[in-house]
Design an enzyme around this catalytic site. Structure first.
Site, PDB file in Angstrom:
ATOM      1  N   TYR A  44       0.863  -1.190   0.000  1.00  0.00           N
ATOM      2  CA  TYR A  44       0.000   0.000   0.000  1.00  0.00           C
ATOM      3  C   TYR A  44       0.892   1.231   0.000  1.00  0.00           C
ATOM      4  O   TYR A  44       1.901   1.277   0.707  1.00  0.00           O
ATOM      5  CB  TYR A  44      -0.890   0.009   1.247  1.00  0.00           C
ATOM      6  CG  TYR A  44      -1.726   1.269   1.409  1.00  0.00           C
ATOM      7  CD1 TYR A  44      -2.786   1.533   0.548  1.00  0.00           C
ATOM      8  CD2 TYR A  44      -1.458   2.177   2.437  1.00  0.00           C
ATOM      9  CE1 TYR A  44      -3.558   2.683   0.704  1.00  0.00           C
ATOM     10  CE2 TYR A  44      -2.228   3.326   2.597  1.00  0.00           C
ATOM     11  CZ  TYR A  44      -3.282   3.574   1.728  1.00  0.00           C
ATOM     12  OH  TYR A  44      -4.041   4.708   1.886  1.00  0.00           O
TER      13      TYR A  44
ATOM     14  N   ASP B  58       9.289   2.671  -0.254  1.00  0.00           N
ATOM     15  CA  ASP B  58       8.264   3.384   0.501  1.00  0.00           C
ATOM     16  C   ASP B  58       8.412   2.978   1.965  1.00  0.00           C
ATOM     17  O   ASP B  58       7.987   1.908   2.382  1.00  0.00           O
ATOM     18  CB  ASP B  58       6.869   3.043  -0.038  1.00  0.00           C
ATOM     19  CG  ASP B  58       5.764   3.786   0.729  1.00  0.00           C
ATOM     20  OD1 ASP B  58       6.094   4.475   1.716  1.00  0.00           O
ATOM     21  OD2 ASP B  58       4.589   3.662   0.336  1.00  0.00           O
TER      22      ASP B  58
ATOM     23  N   LYS C  75       4.359   8.901   8.861  1.00  0.00           N
ATOM     24  CA  LYS C  75       4.111   8.306  10.180  1.00  0.00           C
ATOM     25  C   LYS C  75       5.125   8.759  11.249  1.00  0.00           C
ATOM     26  O   LYS C  75       5.018   9.884  11.711  1.00  0.00           O
ATOM     27  CB  LYS C  75       4.005   6.787  10.054  1.00  0.00           C
ATOM     28  CG  LYS C  75       2.870   6.424   9.071  1.00  0.00           C
ATOM     29  CD  LYS C  75       2.338   5.016   9.148  1.00  0.00           C
ATOM     30  CE  LYS C  75       1.022   4.928   8.377  1.00  0.00           C
ATOM     31  NZ  LYS C  75       1.083   4.296   7.092  1.00  0.00           N
TER      32      LYS C  75
HETATM   33  C1  LIG Z   1       0.445   4.886   5.713  1.00  0.00           C
HETATM   34  C2  LIG Z   1       1.185   4.639   4.449  1.00  0.00           C
HETATM   35  C3  LIG Z   1       1.124   5.518   3.357  1.00  0.00           C
HETATM   36  C4  LIG Z   1       0.185   6.682   3.327  1.00  0.00           C
HETATM   37  O1  LIG Z   1       0.489   7.620   4.294  1.00  0.00           O
HETATM   38  P1  LIG Z   1      -0.658   8.666   4.736  1.00  0.00           P
HETATM   39  O2  LIG Z   1       0.050   9.568   5.707  1.00  0.00           O
HETATM   40  O3  LIG Z   1      -1.754   7.863   5.330  1.00  0.00           O
HETATM   41  O4  LIG Z   1      -1.070   9.381   3.504  1.00  0.00           O
HETATM   42  C5  LIG Z   1       1.939   5.270   2.271  1.00  0.00           C
HETATM   43  N1  LIG Z   1       2.772   4.218   2.242  1.00  0.00           N
HETATM   44  C6  LIG Z   1       2.852   3.351   3.263  1.00  0.00           C
HETATM   45  C7  LIG Z   1       3.829   2.226   3.197  1.00  0.00           C
HETATM   46  C8  LIG Z   1       2.052   3.516   4.392  1.00  0.00           C
HETATM   47  O5  LIG Z   1       2.108   2.627   5.387  1.00  0.00           O
END
Ligand SMILES: *Cc1c(COP(=O)(O)O)cnc(C)c1O
Length: 438
Positions: A150, A245, A273
Site C-alpha cells: 500500500y 516506501d 508516520k
Molecule cells: C500509511 C502509508 C502511506 C500513506 O500515508 P498517509 O500519511 O496515510 O497518507 C503510504 N505508504 C505506506 C507504506 C504507508 O504505510
C-alpha cells in the site's frame, strides 16, 4: 458465532451516529469505521503511554499506535513540550524556518542512504511526489508496484493486477481513469522471475519500481533479503529507479529504516508516520543529484502551503531525537520478541493454526502456518478468526487495529509488565477464538 458486547460503548455509538450525519461513512479514513470487525468504532479521547481511553472511559493497551507513528507511545513528554513551546510563537508562517533545518539535518546526518530531503504533509503526498520525481528524472512514465503493498491513496497506485498474462493494472477505486491505471504494472511479491520478465519486456517505459521493503499494510509480508537485492540489481541493470516506501518502516526498524536494515541503497525513499512524532509530516529523500530535479532547483514541480510546518517539525525533531538514544531499537525489539515468543509457544502448545510474524517492533497475527510472503497466500476466510479475536480483546482492554490485515506496533512506552498483561489477555481471547481445540 454471535459476539456479545459486555463493555459500555454507548458514547462511542452515539458519536458514531452523529458522525454519520456529517461525514461519509462517519469517518475520515475508511478502515476506522470498523467494517471488518464488530460494533461501532471506538471514539478515543485520550492516550497516555501505551494506553488509550475511549469516550465510555474504557482503557485499552494500544497496539495500533495511530497506525504506526507513535513509536514513543501516546503523549510523550518531550514531544508534548516541544509542540507547546513552538505553538506559543505561532502555528504557521509559510516561510523557511529553523525547525525545518533542525529536523532535516537530524535525519540526513544520521542516514547513510540519503543526502537531501523535502518535507510534505502526509505519506500519500510523499509517495505521489516521489513518483513524479522518478518520472521527471528518467523521462519515462510507467511504474511497477507489488500486489499487497500500500502506498497511500495515489491515483496510479490504487491498482491491482489485471487478469491474464498482461500485468497492466486495474484500478481498485472508482474515480481513477483507466488511462492512469494503465501506467502501473502490478507484480507479485517474492517472485524474481515475474520481475525479470516484466523488466525485460517493458523496461524502456518504466520510470521506477516502488515497494514497501517491509510490506506491512496487508499482513506482514516479509521479503527475503535476496529478493530485495535482486530488485536493486535489476533496477541498475535496466535504468529504472528504485523507490523504497518507508512510510511505515522508516525510523521503525532502525533510524535508517529498511534501507539500513537490509543495507540496500534505494534511489528515492519516502517517509511518513513516525517522522512527524504524531503530527502530519511526510518526506521524500534521495541523493543530492536526484533531489536537484525538484523545484525550484529543477523542473519537477512540488509544493505545499503547510510543508515543514514549525509545530510539526518540532514534534518530529523531539521524537526522532529519542530514537537516537543508545539501545533504543535494541530494547524495543527485545521486548517485542519476548511477547511474540510467549504468544507463539502458547499457540503451538494449544495446536492453534496461528503464527505471529515479527520484525523489530512490528508484529502480525496470522491465522495460518504457511510461510506467507505474498498477498495471495493470505486466506480471506481466516479473517473470521480475527473478528472474534478483535472483539474479545476489546472486551478485555486490548486494542488492535480493526482489521486482520493490519499489523500491530509495540512502542517504547509498552513496558515488560504491560506486555505480559497483554499476553495474558491475548491468550484468553485466543481460547475464545478456538473453543473446540484443546
Ligand atoms: C500509511 C502509508 C502511506 C500513506 O500515508 P498517509 O500519511 O496515510 O497518507 C503510504 N505508504 C505506506 C507504506 C504507508 O504505510
Amino acid at each position: 458465532m454471535e459476539l456479545v458486547n459486555t463493555i459500555k460503548r454507548e458514547q462511542s455509538a452515539a458519536l458514531y451516529e452523529e458522525a454519520k450525519q456529517y461525514f461519509p461513512g462517519g469517518v475520515h479514513s475508511p478502515v476506522r469505521a470498523f467494517k471488518s470487525v464488530s460494533g461501532p468504532p471506538l471514539f478515543i479521547k485520550e492516550g497516555n503511554g501505551c494506553r488509550i481511553i475511549d469516550e465510555d472511559d474504557n482503557t485499552y493497551i494500544d497496539f495500533c499506535c495511530s497506525w504506526g507513528p507513535l513509536i514513543l507511545g501516546h503523549n510523550h513528554p518531550s514531544v508534548r513540550e516541544a509542540v507547546i513551546a513552538t505553538i506559543k510563537k505561532g502555528t504557521s508562517f509559510g516561510t523557511p524556518n529553523r525547525l525545518g533545518n533542525e529536523l532535516g539535518k537530524l535525519i540526513v546526518d544520521n542516514n547513510r542512504f540519503i543526502e537531501k530531503i523535502r518535507f510534505v504533509s502526509s505519506g500519500t503526498e510523499a509517495v505521489m511526489s516521489a513518483i513524479r520525481l522518478a518520472r521527471g528524472v528518467t523521462g519515462k512514465s510507467k511504474v511497477i508496484k507489488f500486489e499487497g503493498c500500500y502506498h497511500g491513496h495515489v491515483d496510479s497506485l490504487l491498482v491491482k493486477a489485471g487478469s491474464g498474462l498482461a500485468t497492466f493494472g486495474v484500478s481498485t477505486s472508482a474515480g481513477i481513469p483507466e488511462s492512469f491505471a494503465k501506467e502501473t504494472l502490478v507484480l507479485p511479491l517474492n517472485d524474481p522471475k515475474a520481475l525479470d520478465e516484466c523488466l525485460q519486456k517493458y523496461h524502456k517505459d518504466i520510470a521506477c519500481i516502488i515497494i514497501e521493503p517491509i510490506p506491512a499494510n496487508n499482513g506482514l509480508l516479509l521479503q527475503h533479503q535476496s529478493f530485495l537485492e535482486c530488485l536493486r540489481l535489476k533496477c541498475y541493470k535496466y535504468g529504472v529507479l528504485l523507490i523504497f516506501d518507508e512510510v511505515i518502516s522508516g525510523f521503525r526498524v532502525g533510524f535508517e529504516g529498511a534501507a539500513g536494515h537490509y543495507n540496500i541503497q534505494p534511489d528515492i525513499i519516502t517517509y511518513g508516520k513516525i517522522i512527524g512524532g504524531g503530527m502530519p509530516v511526510g518526506a521524500y529523500a534521495a541523493s543530492a543529484e536526484i533531489m536537484s530535479h525538484v523545484a525550484p532547483e529543477g523542473a519537477v514541480y512540488q509544493a505545499g502551503t503547510l510543508s515543514a510546518n514549525p509545530v510539526a517539525m518540532s514534534a518530529g525533531y523531539a521524537a526522532l531525537q529519542e530514537l537516537l538514544q543508545a539501545d533504543f531499537y535494541k530494547n524495543l525489539e527485545e521486548k517485542t520478541t519476548k511477547m511474540v515468543k510467549a504468544l507463539q509457544s502458547f499457540c503451538d502448545n494449544q495446536l492453534y493454526p496461528v503464527q505471529i510474524r515479527q520484525i523489530g517492533s512490528i508484529f502480525w497475527i496470522a491465522f495460518s502456518k504457511e510461510d506467507i510472503r505474498a498477498a495471495d497466500q493470505i486466506d480471506g476466510a481466516s479473517m473470521d478468526y480475527f473478528k472474534i479475536l478483535h472483539h474479545e480483546l476489546l472486551q478485555n482492554g486490548v486494542y488492535l487495529g480493526p482489521s486482520g490485515y493490519e499489523v500491530g506496533f509495540v512502542s517504547a512506552a509498552h513496558t515488560d509488565r504491560d506486555l505480559e498483561e497483554a499476553v495474558g489477555k491475548i491468550k484468553h481471547a485466543l481460547r475464545v477464538v478456538f473453543p473446540s481445540i484443546v
